[in-house]
Design a protein around this motif. Structure first.
Motif, PDB file in Angstrom:
ATOM      1  N   LEU A  45     -10.862   9.014  48.185  1.00  0.00           N
ATOM      2  CA  LEU A  45     -12.321   8.797  48.071  1.00  0.00           C
ATOM      3  C   LEU A  45     -13.015   8.069  49.280  1.00  0.00           C
ATOM      4  O   LEU A  45     -14.024   7.628  49.005  1.00  0.00           O
ATOM      5  CB  LEU A  45     -12.699   7.896  46.767  1.00  0.00           C
ATOM      6  N   ALA A  83     -12.456   5.265  50.453  1.00  0.00           N
ATOM      7  CA  ALA A  83     -12.618   3.666  50.178  1.00  0.00           C
ATOM      8  C   ALA A  83     -11.199   3.124  50.619  1.00  0.00           C
ATOM      9  O   ALA A  83     -10.413   2.418  49.889  1.00  0.00           O
ATOM     10  CB  ALA A  83     -12.821   3.535  48.717  1.00  0.00           C
ATOM     11  N   GLU A  84     -11.216   2.791  51.927  1.00  0.00           N
ATOM     12  CA  GLU A  84      -9.828   2.257  52.502  1.00  0.00           C
ATOM     13  C   GLU A  84      -9.707   0.790  52.370  1.00  0.00           C
ATOM     14  O   GLU A  84      -8.707   0.418  51.808  1.00  0.00           O
ATOM     15  CB  GLU A  84      -9.764   2.504  54.006  1.00  0.00           C
ATOM     16  N   GLN A 111      -6.374  -3.216  46.694  1.00  0.00           N
ATOM     17  CA  GLN A 111      -5.834  -2.798  45.442  1.00  0.00           C
ATOM     18  C   GLN A 111      -4.166  -3.209  45.574  1.00  0.00           C
ATOM     19  O   GLN A 111      -3.466  -3.905  44.747  1.00  0.00           O
ATOM     20  CB  GLN A 111      -5.786  -1.442  45.317  1.00  0.00           C
ATOM     21  N   MET A 167      -2.518   4.466  42.655  1.00  0.00           N
ATOM     22  CA  MET A 167      -4.188   4.167  42.591  1.00  0.00           C
ATOM     23  C   MET A 167      -4.819   4.197  43.973  1.00  0.00           C
ATOM     24  O   MET A 167      -5.863   4.510  44.083  1.00  0.00           O
ATOM     25  CB  MET A 167      -4.090   3.403  41.642  1.00  0.00           C
ATOM     26  N   ALA A 168      -3.911   3.202  44.760  1.00  0.00           N
ATOM     27  CA  ALA A 168      -4.469   2.965  46.125  1.00  0.00           C
ATOM     28  C   ALA A 168      -4.480   4.351  46.837  1.00  0.00           C
ATOM     29  O   ALA A 168      -5.452   4.673  47.535  1.00  0.00           O
ATOM     30  CB  ALA A 168      -3.576   2.027  46.716  1.00  0.00           C
ATOM     31  N   HIS A 193     -16.188   1.677  55.697  1.00  0.00           N
ATOM     32  CA  HIS A 193     -16.207   1.723  54.347  1.00  0.00           C
ATOM     33  C   HIS A 193     -16.194  -0.058  54.094  1.00  0.00           C
ATOM     34  O   HIS A 193     -16.978  -0.391  53.125  1.00  0.00           O
ATOM     35  CB  HIS A 193     -14.678   2.026  53.692  1.00  0.00           C
ATOM     36  N   TYR A 253      -7.887   5.880  45.891  1.00  0.00           N
ATOM     37  CA  TYR A 253      -8.967   5.385  46.542  1.00  0.00           C
ATOM     38  C   TYR A 253      -9.265   5.772  47.987  1.00  0.00           C
ATOM     39  O   TYR A 253     -10.181   5.977  48.543  1.00  0.00           O
ATOM     40  CB  TYR A 253      -8.804   3.682  46.724  1.00  0.00           C
ATOM     41  N   LEU A 288     -10.968  -0.612  49.528  1.00  0.00           N
ATOM     42  CA  LEU A 288     -10.494  -0.926  48.078  1.00  0.00           C
ATOM     43  C   LEU A 288      -8.932  -0.654  47.941  1.00  0.00           C
ATOM     44  O   LEU A 288      -8.266  -1.227  47.370  1.00  0.00           O
ATOM     45  CB  LEU A 288     -11.345  -0.093  47.382  1.00  0.00           C
ATOM     46  N   ALA A 289      -8.505   0.441  48.837  1.00  0.00           N
ATOM     47  CA  ALA A 289      -7.004   0.808  48.687  1.00  0.00           C
ATOM     48  C   ALA A 289      -6.377  -0.311  49.041  1.00  0.00           C
ATOM     49  O   ALA A 289      -5.357  -0.842  48.533  1.00  0.00           O
ATOM     50  CB  ALA A 289      -6.813   2.044  49.641  1.00  0.00           C
TER      51      ALA A 289
END
Lengths: 168, 346
Positions: A47, A49-50, A56, A40-41, A129, A44, A52-53
């Motif tokens: 997308l 979204a480093e 996560q 899931m990371a 990001h 991210y 968020l990754a």
């Protein structure tokens, strides 16, 4: 190329989630879940979204899942591993999840890609990001953010109360 | 498959392949150098601690025992690989690999000197925190999979310890993030040059203290080596491991030390740079290559680890938890508050 990566990550998330559910050994379940969180990371990252990754991995894989392991290892669950069925109310569970699946599939027709906000990929890449997320979170979405932190505070107070109850 | 092939014969793809080749070469160089350092860090540790305890340390193999790490490695290679009965075999095999992988992949974002970093990513600092939090899985799983009480207790202790000190370590680095205004380790090093002291260790002295203590606890080193407390747990989580698998855990511990040392150097001690006031007095020092400064600072931190190990006795478990939660985390929060106020005012 992006489709290839997305296909791999999404497929792996689905397969690993199934492995989490069907694994008979609870510790193995947690390990499959760890792999799923890492994939899931990866989604991210795809997308842009480093931040968020990374969070996560830090929060879910590094802290919450370790607590799962803690609890599972301290419980003696060799007995339950021999049981055929963990729960009895499965018809209810299946119907609820089927209902959710139908609702999600129905909502899919309303999916639109033509909407554009101020944060395009280029804008996020320019400001990085982390900065973009911080700006939006602490200006535009300040109230929801504070409400979320209040919810967490309530959970902490509850945990402290439960832990201290025995001491009195 | 066809599409992938078409991608490969496109005009720009040769550059991509060249980039990949350069990255692979960089990885090979970094891993080779770090592994050599790991081998001699064990020798250095035994020598330093030996001399601190008025002994000579290893002397038998080669001149001054210099070939001792080679002898140790050969011995570990040829030892029998014993797997306990009723161990969870896949997890037992996997655990040391997870430990080593987590330790090694942190090296990817560390800038060793100006321009030399395997992956120059925006969230370098968070990446190291994320990967080092994965390293605890190796320890926990080895404790569980060995099917032994000693290793299980060691695993549980390590888990509680790593979770507690990870919070303090993350918070102690927030001050650095605020001062540098970035999470990219190269930019953090560059930002330090613009401050009068030339390193964040001076304005962030509280954060530096919390970081160093938390780093010792994160790497399970003395005086926080409760997960492998010999006198009560034999050897803790890796008591059932032998031969090559034991060597993997051992290597992971030393690589973890090197990573934490390198993080301290990049975030607090100015990385590959020399403070401006030093070069003002001794201008010829500007010609010393950056990697020499980096390695010199790193050696000092690693020597500091040994020094602490030779000086302090092991803490009790409740003392460990008290230090983590009641001293380090509040100190780190105070540090964030002070740094934040200073940043707003100045």
């Amino acid at each position: 190329m992006v489709e290839l990566f997305f296909g791999y990550l999404a497929g792996a998330v689905v397969v690993l989630s199934l492995l989490v559910v069907f694994s008979r050994n609870a510790v193995h379940s947690v390990l499959w879940m760890l792999l799923m969180f890492l994939h899931m990371a990866g989604l991210y990252l795809l997308l842009n979204a480093e931040f968020l990754a990374a969070t996560q991995v830090i929060v879910y894989a590094g802290a919450i899942l370790v607590l799962f392991l803690f609890v599972i290892m301290l419980l003696n669950i060799t007995e339950e591993m021999r049981l055929e069925q963990f729960t009895v109310g499965w018809p209810m569970g299946v119907s609820v999840s089927l209902g959710v699946l139908i609702a999600m599939l129905a909502a899919l027709s309303g999916f639109r890609t033509d909407l554009k906000g101020p944060w395009s990929i280029e804008a996020v890449e320019r400001t990085t990001h982390t900065k973009a997320l911080g700006k939006v979170l602490y200006t535009e979405y300040m109230l929801p953010f504070e409400i979320a932190s209040l919810v967490l505070l309530v959970a902490i107070v509850g945990a402290v109360y439960l832990a201290k109850k025995r001491l009195r | 498959m066809m599409k992938l092939f078409e991608l490969l014969i496109q005009p720009g793809s040769f550059d991509i392949l060249l980039d990949i080749l350069v990255v692979v070469l960089k990885i090979a160089v970094v891993i080779a150098v770090v592994m050599l350092h790991v081998a001699y860090a064990t020798y250095f540790e035994r020598k330093v601690i030996g001399h601190m305890q008025v002994r000579m340390g290893p002397r038998e193999v080669g001149p001054h025992g210099l070939l001792q790490p080679v002898a140790d490695m050969l011995k570990l290679f040829f030892k029998e690989d014993i797997i306990p009965a009723r161990a969870d075999k896949p997890v037992f095999y996997l655990a040391p690999v997870i430990s080593l992988m987590a330790a090694l992949s942190s090296l990817a974002v560390i800038p060793f000197f100006d321009g030399f970093v395997i992956a120059d990513i925006n969230i370098g600092l968070l990446f190291i925190l994320a990967v080092s939090s994965l390293g605890s899985y190796g320890i926990v799983l080895s404790g569980w999979a060995s099917n032994s009480k000693y290793s299980f207790l060691g695993g549980l202790r390590s888990m509680a310890q790593v979770i507690s000190y990870e919070v303090a370590m993350g918070l102690s680095l927030v001050g650095v993030m605020i001062m540098a205004g970035s999470l990219n380790l190269t930019e953090i090093v560059r930002a330090q040059a613009s401050y009068p002291a030339g390193m964040f260790a001076v304005p962030q002295v509280l954060g530096f203290f919390v970081f160093i203590v938390a780093a010792i606890a994160e790497t399970n080193r003395a005086p926080f080596d409760l997960p492998e407390a010999e006198s009560e747990l034999v050897a803790g989580y890796f008591v059932e491991y032998s031969g090559m698998r034991f060597a993997l855990f051992y290597a992971a511990e030393y690589i973890g030390m090197i990573v934490m040392g390198a993080l301290a150097v990049t975030c607090f001690l100015g990385g590959w740079t020399v403070p401006g006031f030093v070069t003002a007095v001794l201008p010829f020092l500007e010609h010393v290559p950056g990697v020499v400064w980096f390695i010199g600072k790193l050696y000092f931190i690693i020597f500091f680890y040994y020094w602490i190990r030779a000086t302090l006795p092991r803490y009790r478990y409740d003392q460990l938890m008290n230090i983590g939660w009641k001293i380090l985390i509040p100190l780190a929060l105070v540090n964030i508050l002070i740094t934040g106020i200073a940043k707003v005012i100045l």
